[in-house]
Design a protein around this motif. Structure first.
Motif, PDB file in Angstrom:
ATOM      1  N   ALA A  20       0.830  -1.203   0.000  1.00 36.69           N
ATOM      2  CA  ALA A  20       0.000   0.000   0.000  1.00 36.69           C
ATOM      3  C   ALA A  20       0.866   1.255   0.000  1.00 36.69           C
ATOM      4  O   ALA A  20       0.561   2.231  -0.688  1.00 36.69           O
ATOM      5  CB  ALA A  20      -0.927   0.001   1.214  1.00 36.69           C
ATOM      6  N   ARG A  73       0.943   4.013  -3.029  1.00 35.15           N
ATOM      7  CA  ARG A  73       0.532   5.379  -2.762  1.00 35.15           C
ATOM      8  C   ARG A  73       1.306   6.316  -3.667  1.00 35.15           C
ATOM      9  O   ARG A  73       2.446   6.646  -3.432  1.00 35.15           O
ATOM     10  CB  ARG A  73       0.799   5.694  -1.287  1.00 35.15           C
ATOM     11  CG  ARG A  73      -0.061   6.776  -0.678  1.00 35.15           C
ATOM     12  CD  ARG A  73       0.235   8.172  -1.153  1.00 35.15           C
ATOM     13  NE  ARG A  73       1.635   8.542  -1.147  1.00 35.15           N
ATOM     14  CZ  ARG A  73       2.159   9.442  -1.963  1.00 35.15           C
ATOM     15  NH1 ARG A  73       1.406  10.051  -2.871  1.00 35.15           N
ATOM     16  NH2 ARG A  73       3.436   9.722  -1.906  1.00 35.15           N
ATOM     17  N   ARG A  74       0.668   6.729  -4.738  1.00 35.17           N
ATOM     18  CA  ARG A  74       1.294   7.622  -5.717  1.00 35.17           C
ATOM     19  C   ARG A  74       0.403   8.842  -5.907  1.00 35.17           C
ATOM     20  O   ARG A  74      -0.821   8.760  -5.786  1.00 35.17           O
ATOM     21  CB  ARG A  74       1.471   6.900  -7.061  1.00 35.17           C
ATOM     22  CG  ARG A  74       2.263   5.611  -6.974  1.00 35.17           C
ATOM     23  CD  ARG A  74       3.726   5.895  -6.715  1.00 35.17           C
ATOM     24  NE  ARG A  74       4.300   6.711  -7.750  1.00 35.17           N
ATOM     25  CZ  ARG A  74       4.714   6.254  -8.933  1.00 35.17           C
ATOM     26  NH1 ARG A  74       4.604   4.965  -9.206  1.00 35.17           N
ATOM     27  NH2 ARG A  74       5.235   7.060  -9.834  1.00 35.17           N
ATOM     28  N   THR A  75       0.993   9.981  -6.233  1.00 36.74           N
ATOM     29  CA  THR A  75       0.203  11.169  -6.525  1.00 36.74           C
ATOM     30  C   THR A  75      -0.495  10.994  -7.866  1.00 36.74           C
ATOM     31  O   THR A  75       0.147  10.737  -8.887  1.00 36.74           O
ATOM     32  CB  THR A  75       1.101  12.416  -6.554  1.00 36.74           C
ATOM     33  OG1 THR A  75       1.654  12.606  -5.235  1.00 36.74           O
ATOM     34  CG2 THR A  75       0.298  13.647  -6.937  1.00 36.74           C
ATOM     35  N   GLN A  77      -0.458  10.966   5.854  1.00 34.44           N
ATOM     36  CA  GLN A  77       0.163   9.813   5.196  1.00 34.44           C
ATOM     37  C   GLN A  77      -0.665   8.547   5.428  1.00 34.44           C
ATOM     38  O   GLN A  77      -0.893   7.764   4.512  1.00 34.44           O
ATOM     39  CB  GLN A  77       1.592   9.619   5.702  1.00 34.44           C
ATOM     40  CG  GLN A  77       2.278   8.353   5.199  1.00 34.44           C
ATOM     41  CD  GLN A  77       2.651   8.393   3.725  1.00 34.44           C
ATOM     42  OE1 GLN A  77       2.305   9.323   3.016  1.00 34.44           O
ATOM     43  NE2 GLN A  77       3.351   7.367   3.269  1.00 34.44           N
ATOM     44  N   LEU A  97      -3.563   8.719   3.051  1.00 33.23           N
ATOM     45  CA  LEU A  97      -3.219   8.453   1.661  1.00 33.23           C
ATOM     46  C   LEU A  97      -2.973   6.961   1.431  1.00 33.23           C
ATOM     47  O   LEU A  97      -3.395   6.392   0.423  1.00 33.23           O
ATOM     48  CB  LEU A  97      -1.985   9.263   1.260  1.00 33.23           C
ATOM     49  CG  LEU A  97      -2.090  10.789   1.389  1.00 33.23           C
ATOM     50  CD1 LEU A  97      -0.780  11.440   0.978  1.00 33.23           C
ATOM     51  CD2 LEU A  97      -3.234  11.338   0.560  1.00 33.23           C
ATOM     52  N   VAL A  98      -2.277   6.317   2.373  1.00 38.81           N
ATOM     53  CA  VAL A  98      -1.994   4.890   2.236  1.00 38.81           C
ATOM     54  C   VAL A  98      -3.294   4.089   2.315  1.00 38.81           C
ATOM     55  O   VAL A  98      -3.517   3.151   1.550  1.00 38.81           O
ATOM     56  CB  VAL A  98      -0.996   4.429   3.308  1.00 38.81           C
ATOM     57  CG1 VAL A  98      -0.880   2.910   3.338  1.00 38.81           C
ATOM     58  CG2 VAL A  98       0.372   5.044   3.050  1.00 38.81           C
ATOM     59  N   ALA A 102      -5.155   4.297  -0.870  1.00 41.36           N
ATOM     60  CA  ALA A 102      -4.563   3.390  -1.850  1.00 41.36           C
ATOM     61  C   ALA A 102      -5.033   1.968  -1.609  1.00 41.36           C
ATOM     62  O   ALA A 102      -5.318   1.218  -2.551  1.00 41.36           O
ATOM     63  CB  ALA A 102      -3.034   3.470  -1.801  1.00 41.36           C
ATOM     64  N   SER A 150      -4.979   9.540  -5.045  1.00 39.41           N
ATOM     65  CA  SER A 150      -5.046  10.780  -4.279  1.00 39.41           C
ATOM     66  C   SER A 150      -3.901  11.700  -4.656  1.00 39.41           C
ATOM     67  O   SER A 150      -2.888  11.263  -5.203  1.00 39.41           O
ATOM     68  CB  SER A 150      -5.002  10.491  -2.770  1.00 39.41           C
ATOM     69  OG  SER A 150      -3.770   9.871  -2.425  1.00 39.41           O
TER      70      SER A 150
END
Length: 445
Positions: A253, A257-259, A379, A382-383, A386, A392
């Motif tokens: 995960a 997690r990528r922009t 963080q 965001l994870v 994902a 995100s």
């Protein structure tokens, strides 16, 4: 042999028996011939059209020369592993090169000479087809063949044989679209027939009896040119809800997690975002505080009003900085990632419980502790997003116009907006992240 005393008439039934007389198998042996010879032994009914021959993969591997000199079994497992699914100590559940999720990639050190290991057949479906063709040529019979290996199962104690190769047999029975006896629609019922056959065969073969082959009779309606193979039983990654072990899932995960800057218009499930927020608020924070607040902008109107206010504040800042109108327009276009997202989250820092210090140095450090806690919370968010399959992008825009954001959203004065998170389904796969050398970020003392 089982099956004696079975019900008469049209009640479904089958018989299954082990084939004695299979000798120790060596590289180059013809498994079909060994089975044919054993099936013709005294007191056995022989093979007939519609029978299913259930063969332990171990003898197939030996015949195909898959015995390896390997004092280090772990090295052999490494060679046969595509990815590690879960690990606990030396025990590993992995995806094998054949696509199976299993312990140790099927590398077996039992019933082999000391210093050797046995690998799975290179292509178990092809192995099953060769045995099937061989029995047709030798005995003139049309049979199905299932090649089996022993697997453990998640959430279930014990092991059972499953099909890793199949030919001339229905592998799955897809009942979706039908109805049960009460007329209820069957929406998810897909029966793994080949695995059921493997388990039935294992009941008479056993694990230590030296009986590697069984014959099942009575299911001839399942035998024929079905076009199915055991590979049809392997669930693809997209449909696998349990693809990783716990620690592996966390690492995956974090990696995923990528922009994301381009989203589809598919709506976001608010419950998924709330689950991500639940993960966010488990982050560490100073003094046992809970400094996180998350404003969820679920309506298109709320998102547009906020983004319009933020854009106007940004344009005013850029004009005060002396930027040209062309430069301002270009910068605003680059910031449209938030406007394209179907869901927005505004994380806010609330420093309740912060200690008051008279000197500036300690006061600044106190503030930084809360900011760090806020970053940890975001963080986590965001994870977790994902992990829900959502993309995100954390954008800092709100931090440059906090007063305007607070006014638009009706937030208390002590809520500090710490950027905005665009949430949605990625319109495409992110570009591969370049590898980074861990040692470049590490100092050891």
């Amino acid at each position: 042999m089982t099956g004696e005393g079975q019900p008469a008439g049209d009640a479904p039934s089958f018989a299954v028996w082990a084939l004695p007389g299979i000798p120790e198998v060596r590289a180059g042996d013809d498994v079909a011939r060994l089975v044919a010879d054993a099936a013709s032994g005294a007191g056995l009914p022989g093979l007939a059209d519609g029978d299913v021959v259930i063969v332990t993969s171990k003898i197939v591997s030996k015949a195909e020369g898959r015995l390896r000199q390997a004092d280090d079994r772990q090295a052999a497992i490494d060679e046969e592993t595509v990815r590690v699914v879960a690990r606990r100590g030396q025990a590993r559940i992995v995806e094998s090169r054949q696509g199976f999720i299993m312990a140790a990639a099927g590398v077996d050190a039992s019933n082999t000479p000391v210093g050797t290991v046995l690998l799975l057949p290179e292509d178990p479906d092809a192995s099953a087809e060769r045995i099937r063709r061989g029995l047709r040529e030798l005995l003139g019979v049309e049979v199905g063949v299932v090649v089996t290996d022993t697997f453990g199962r998640p959430w279930r104690e014990g092991q059972t044989d499953v099909a890793i190769g199949a030919a001339g047999i229905e592998v799955v029975d897809d009942l979706r679209g039908g109805t049960d006896p009460y007329g209820n629609p069957l929406g998810v019922t897909v029966t793994a027939l080949a695995d059921e056959l493997a388990g039935a065969g294992d009941l008479v073969k056993g694990k230590t009896a030296g009986l590697p082959v069984a014959v099942l009779r009575g299911l001839g309606n399942r035998v024929g040119e079905t076009g199915q193979t055991a590979r049809d039983l392997i669930r693809d990654a997209a449909g696998d809800m349990f693809r990783l072990g716990t620690s592996e899932a966390v690492r995956e995960a974090v990696t995923l997690r990528r922009t994301v800057r381009e989203f589809t218009d598919e709506p976001v499930d608010p419950a998924a975002v709330r689950r991500a927020v639940a993960a966010a608020v488990t982050a560490p924070a100073p003094h046992h505080t809970t400094p996180w607040r998350f404003v969820l902008l679920e309506s298109a109107g709320a998102r547009k009003r906020l983004l319009d206010v933020m854009r106007d504040a940004w344009v005013a800042d850029l004009r005060r900085d002396g930027k040209s109108e062309e430069s301002i327009a270009r910068r605003v276009r680059r910031g449209e990632v938030l406007r394209a997202a179907p869901y927005l989250v505004v994380p806010c820092l609330v420093a309740e419980g912060a200690h008051a210090y008279p000197d500036e140095r300690r006061a600044a450090a106190e503030r930084e502790m809360f900011v760090v806690a806020m970053g940890a919370g975001v963080q986590n968010l965001l994870v977790a997003l994902a992990g829900e399959g959502l993309g995100s992008a954390w954008v800092s825009s709100t931090m440059f116009c906090r007063a305007a954001v607070r006014a638009e959203l009706g937030l208390p004065d002590d809520w500090d907006p710490m950027g905005a998170v665009a949430v949605g389904y990625a319109a495409g796969r992110p570009k591969a992240r370049p590898a980074r050398d861990v040692e470049a970020f590490v100092e050891v003392r």
